[in-house]
Design a protein around this motif. Structure first.
Motif, PDB file in Angstrom:
ATOM      1  N   GLU A   1       0.830  -1.200   0.000  1.00 16.94           N
ATOM      2  CA  GLU A   1       0.000   0.000   0.000  1.00 16.94           C
ATOM      3  C   GLU A   1       0.866   1.251   0.000  1.00 16.94           C
ATOM      4  O   GLU A   1       0.594   2.211  -0.719  1.00 16.94           O
ATOM      5  CB  GLU A   1      -0.918  -0.010   1.228  1.00 16.94           C
TER       6      GLU A   1
ATOM      7  N   LYS B   1       3.960   1.472  -1.152  1.00  8.44           N
ATOM      8  CA  LYS B   1       4.725   1.541  -2.395  1.00  8.44           C
ATOM      9  C   LYS B   1       3.851   1.955  -3.575  1.00  8.44           C
ATOM     10  O   LYS B   1       4.233   2.829  -4.352  1.00  8.44           O
ATOM     11  CB  LYS B   1       5.359   0.183  -2.678  1.00  8.44           C
ATOM     12  N   HIS B   2       2.693   1.360  -3.714  1.00 12.54           N
ATOM     13  CA  HIS B   2       1.878   1.604  -4.899  1.00 12.54           C
ATOM     14  C   HIS B   2       0.892   2.755  -4.721  1.00 12.54           C
ATOM     15  O   HIS B   2       0.805   3.631  -5.583  1.00 12.54           O
ATOM     16  CB  HIS B   2       1.139   0.323  -5.292  1.00 12.54           C
ATOM     17  N   ASN B   3       0.165   2.782  -3.613  1.00 21.24           N
ATOM     18  CA  ASN B   3      -0.858   3.815  -3.431  1.00 21.24           C
ATOM     19  C   ASN B   3      -0.283   5.150  -2.987  1.00 21.24           C
ATOM     20  O   ASN B   3      -0.796   6.199  -3.343  1.00 21.24           O
ATOM     21  CB  ASN B   3      -1.917   3.349  -2.442  1.00 21.24           C
ATOM     22  N   LYS B   4       0.777   5.116  -2.201  1.00 22.67           N
ATOM     23  CA  LYS B   4       1.392   6.356  -1.708  1.00 22.67           C
ATOM     24  C   LYS B   4       2.625   6.751  -2.516  1.00 22.67           C
ATOM     25  O   LYS B   4       3.256   7.756  -2.217  1.00 22.67           O
ATOM     26  CB  LYS B   4       1.792   6.205  -0.242  1.00 22.67           C
ATOM     27  N   ASN B   5       2.986   5.943  -3.516  1.00 21.93           N
ATOM     28  CA  ASN B   5       4.125   6.206  -4.400  1.00 21.93           C
ATOM     29  C   ASN B   5       5.433   6.368  -3.613  1.00 21.93           C
ATOM     30  O   ASN B   5       6.244   7.239  -3.895  1.00 21.93           O
ATOM     31  CB  ASN B   5       3.857   7.429  -5.274  1.00 21.93           C
TER      32      ASN B   5
ATOM     33  N   HIS C   1      -0.344   5.492   8.246  1.00 22.98           N
ATOM     34  CA  HIS C   1      -1.122   4.341   7.794  1.00 22.98           C
ATOM     35  C   HIS C   1      -2.163   3.939   8.842  1.00 22.98           C
ATOM     36  O   HIS C   1      -3.326   3.686   8.503  1.00 22.98           O
ATOM     37  CB  HIS C   1      -0.185   3.172   7.491  1.00 22.98           C
TER      38      HIS C   1
ATOM     39  N   LYS D   1      -5.031   6.406   9.022  1.00 24.42           N
ATOM     40  CA  LYS D   1      -5.951   6.182   7.899  1.00 24.42           C
ATOM     41  C   LYS D   1      -6.903   5.025   8.203  1.00 24.42           C
ATOM     42  O   LYS D   1      -8.101   5.101   7.937  1.00 24.42           O
ATOM     43  CB  LYS D   1      -5.162   5.901   6.631  1.00 24.42           C
ATOM     44  N   LYS D   2      -6.369   3.958   8.806  1.00 29.83           N
ATOM     45  CA  LYS D   2      -7.199   2.814   9.162  1.00 29.83           C
ATOM     46  C   LYS D   2      -8.224   3.188  10.226  1.00 29.83           C
ATOM     47  O   LYS D   2      -9.385   2.752  10.160  1.00 29.83           O
ATOM     48  CB  LYS D   2      -6.322   1.658   9.646  1.00 29.83           C
TER      49      LYS D   2
ATOM     50  N   LYS E   1     -10.973   5.270   8.652  1.00 27.86           N
ATOM     51  CA  LYS E   1     -11.840   4.438   7.818  1.00 27.86           C
ATOM     52  C   LYS E   1     -12.796   3.613   8.685  1.00 27.86           C
ATOM     53  O   LYS E   1     -13.953   3.398   8.307  1.00 27.86           O
ATOM     54  CB  LYS E   1     -10.993   3.515   6.946  1.00 27.86           C
TER      55      LYS E   1
END
Length: 50
Positions: free
Chosen positions: A12, A14-18, A41, A44-45, A48
């Motif tokens: 998450e 690496k890909h979503n937060k670049n 992180h 954010k959880k 949510k």
């Protein structure tokens, strides 16, 4: 025993937060950097879930 999926957190980031690499050098500075990412992180959880 509860199964843990640590790889999902890193994926998450690496890909979503670049997030590709650490900006600081040294073990202590990298530990602080990953700690800040972990706090973000977890916040954010919590947001949510609320």
């Amino acid at each position: 025993m509860k199964c843990q999926y640590v790889e999902l957190v890193f994926a998450e980031l690496k890909h979503n937060k670049n997030f590709k690499r650490f900006m600081l050098l040294g073990k202590n500075k990298v530990e602080v950097d990953i700690g800040i990412l972990a706090i973000a992180h977890n916040m954010k959880k919590i947001k949510k879930a609320a």
